[in-house]
Design an enzyme around this catalytic site. Sequence first.
Site, PDB file in Angstrom:
ATOM      1  N   LYS A 134      41.097 -27.216   7.072  1.00 37.21           N
ATOM      2  CA  LYS A 134      41.470 -28.544   7.578  1.00 37.21           C
ATOM      3  C   LYS A 134      40.446 -29.511   6.986  1.00 37.21           C
ATOM      4  CE  LYS A 134      40.658 -31.605  10.186  1.00 37.21           C
ATOM      5  NZ  LYS A 134      40.359 -33.033   9.775  1.00 37.21           N
TER       6      LYS A 134
ATOM      7  N   GLU B 173      27.314 -26.329   9.640  1.00 42.82           N
ATOM      8  CA  GLU B 173      26.503 -27.029   8.649  1.00 42.82           C
ATOM      9  C   GLU B 173      26.480 -28.490   9.090  1.00 42.82           C
ATOM     10  OE1 GLU B 173      24.167 -26.332   6.283  1.00 42.82           O
ATOM     11  OE2 GLU B 173      25.665 -24.801   5.781  1.00 42.82           O
TER      12      GLU B 173
ATOM     13  N   CYS C 216      24.150 -35.089   3.622  1.00 42.06           N
ATOM     14  CA  CYS C 216      23.497 -34.594   4.830  1.00 42.06           C
ATOM     15  C   CYS C 216      22.068 -34.164   4.559  1.00 42.06           C
ATOM     16  CB  CYS C 216      24.301 -33.471   5.452  1.00 42.06           C
ATOM     17  SG  CYS C 216      24.822 -32.236   4.275  1.00 42.06           S
TER      18      CYS C 216
ATOM     19  N   GLU D  64      20.734 -39.830  12.188  1.00 42.15           N
ATOM     20  CA  GLU D  64      21.303 -39.768  10.846  1.00 42.15           C
ATOM     21  C   GLU D  64      22.079 -41.060  10.576  1.00 42.15           C
ATOM     22  OE1 GLU D  64      24.375 -36.742  10.135  1.00 42.15           O
ATOM     23  OE2 GLU D  64      23.283 -36.221   8.312  1.00 42.15           O
TER      24      GLU D  64
END
Length: 448
Positions: A156, A231, A265, A355
């Site tokens: 997906k 992750e 990331c 982040e």
Amino acid sequence: MKAYDGMYIDGAWRPAAGPDVIEVVNPADEQVIATVPAGTVEDVDAAVRAARAARLAALRDVLQARREEIAETVTAELGSPLKLSQTVHAGVPVAVAGSYAELAAAHAFEERIGNSTVLSEPVGVVGAITPWNYPLHQIVAKTAPALAAGCTIVVKPAEDTPLVARLFAEAVHEAGIPAGVFNLVTGLGPVAGQALAEHPGVDLVSFTGSTAVGRRIGAIAAGAVKKVALELGGKSANVILPGADLARAVNVGVANVMSNSGQTCSAWTRMLVHRDQYDEAVGLAAGAAAKYGDRIGPLVNAGQRDRVRGYIEKGVAEGARLVAGGLDTPHDRGYHVSPTVLADVTPDMTVAQEEIFGPVLCVLRYEDEEDALRIANGTVYGLAGAVWAGDEEQAVAFARRLETGQVDINGGRFNPLAPFGGYKQSGVGRELGVHGLTEYLQTKSLQF
Ligand code: NAP
Ligand code: MG
């Protein structure tokens, strides 16, 4: 009588592992007309490895052949400059697929431990949920090891980047991967993503994306006692120790953050500089960021742009000093944010903890090595990082104390075979190389 030699393995007649032969008898006259080698466990193993690797090698070749189309597609839906799409978004998946073609052939799926034979078997059906920032890489980093392990997979992809995912499905088809082995369902996270994570027929959920969603996926998987790989986000530190080549460390650090418009990331979004070199480093960083000017692309969507702008505002409101970029952009269309540098950032500020996922670098000041270490390790994340020092040993000694999954020493290069993954809330499990392969395997011990 003809004595045939060899097994047809990996496109060539290869000598058999053992000396034994099978006699071929003509039933009309009982004469031995030929012999062929009698295959052993080793011959079968070599053939199966070749068969496994071939599928992945074919996939790698199709990805290579369609590189330009892949690059254009990623540029169209993610917004990254074409050159970055060609080298990274289209290039890295070819390398990763190729690495798993080789690993499938070379990996020991069976080992002997004392009186046991330990078999590595496929986990089963993989449910993979991927984000938009490296849209093809993240699909290939799950699909290639899954296939190498003998698993099947349902992907997906992110709602923002479904086109390169469709292109990948075409590549899988073209490579001759059997029906049902790879499956693609485009859809929204809370509907299709959640259904995939919750599906009882899925044996392993492999997720890449935000920590918030990752936490939910982890909880769903734990409830069903199924394997999960996460992750997640990062807030990595680029630690510049006093003996380092300051200009190089700053320039590479800025490039690392600005690449892909900061949507990485593992980006080193916090630059840590000793107080004696702080002002010089800030000047260099501001200059390097200004040089990027227009060369970075937009962010992926309006929501991400607004989010990143919000962080810049919040940083300034909490006392950071804007030395490059900011809220202005020369573009009147597109989700652009200028390459931005925030100086005088302190470890407790929101921009030093959360982040941002945009082209925003925070420069922090440290007093001594212990202080640098405390700041570097002082977030919930632990995905990546960098250490620069006058000599390698000093950098390595510091890197050993970092709570993070990978560290680049004095500008070390990306290695597609090295394990990639996070300490702390940056995730569970590892991707790439042999460590990535083992995520898709489970072991069975046979005792003799
Ligand atoms: P996200 O929401 O975590 O999305 C990642 C994937 O999970 C997408 O395929 C998404 O589908 C799906 N998803 C969303 N909600 C779900 C749910 N409830 N159940 C199952 N699947 C779900 O990340 P994002 O919205 O793309 O980005 C938000 C923030 O996440 C970014 O600002 C950044 O901080 C972080 N991020 C990190 C990474 C990374 O590599 N670590 C990558 C991307 C983003 P949809 O696309 O339909 O939402
Ligand atoms: Mg989302």
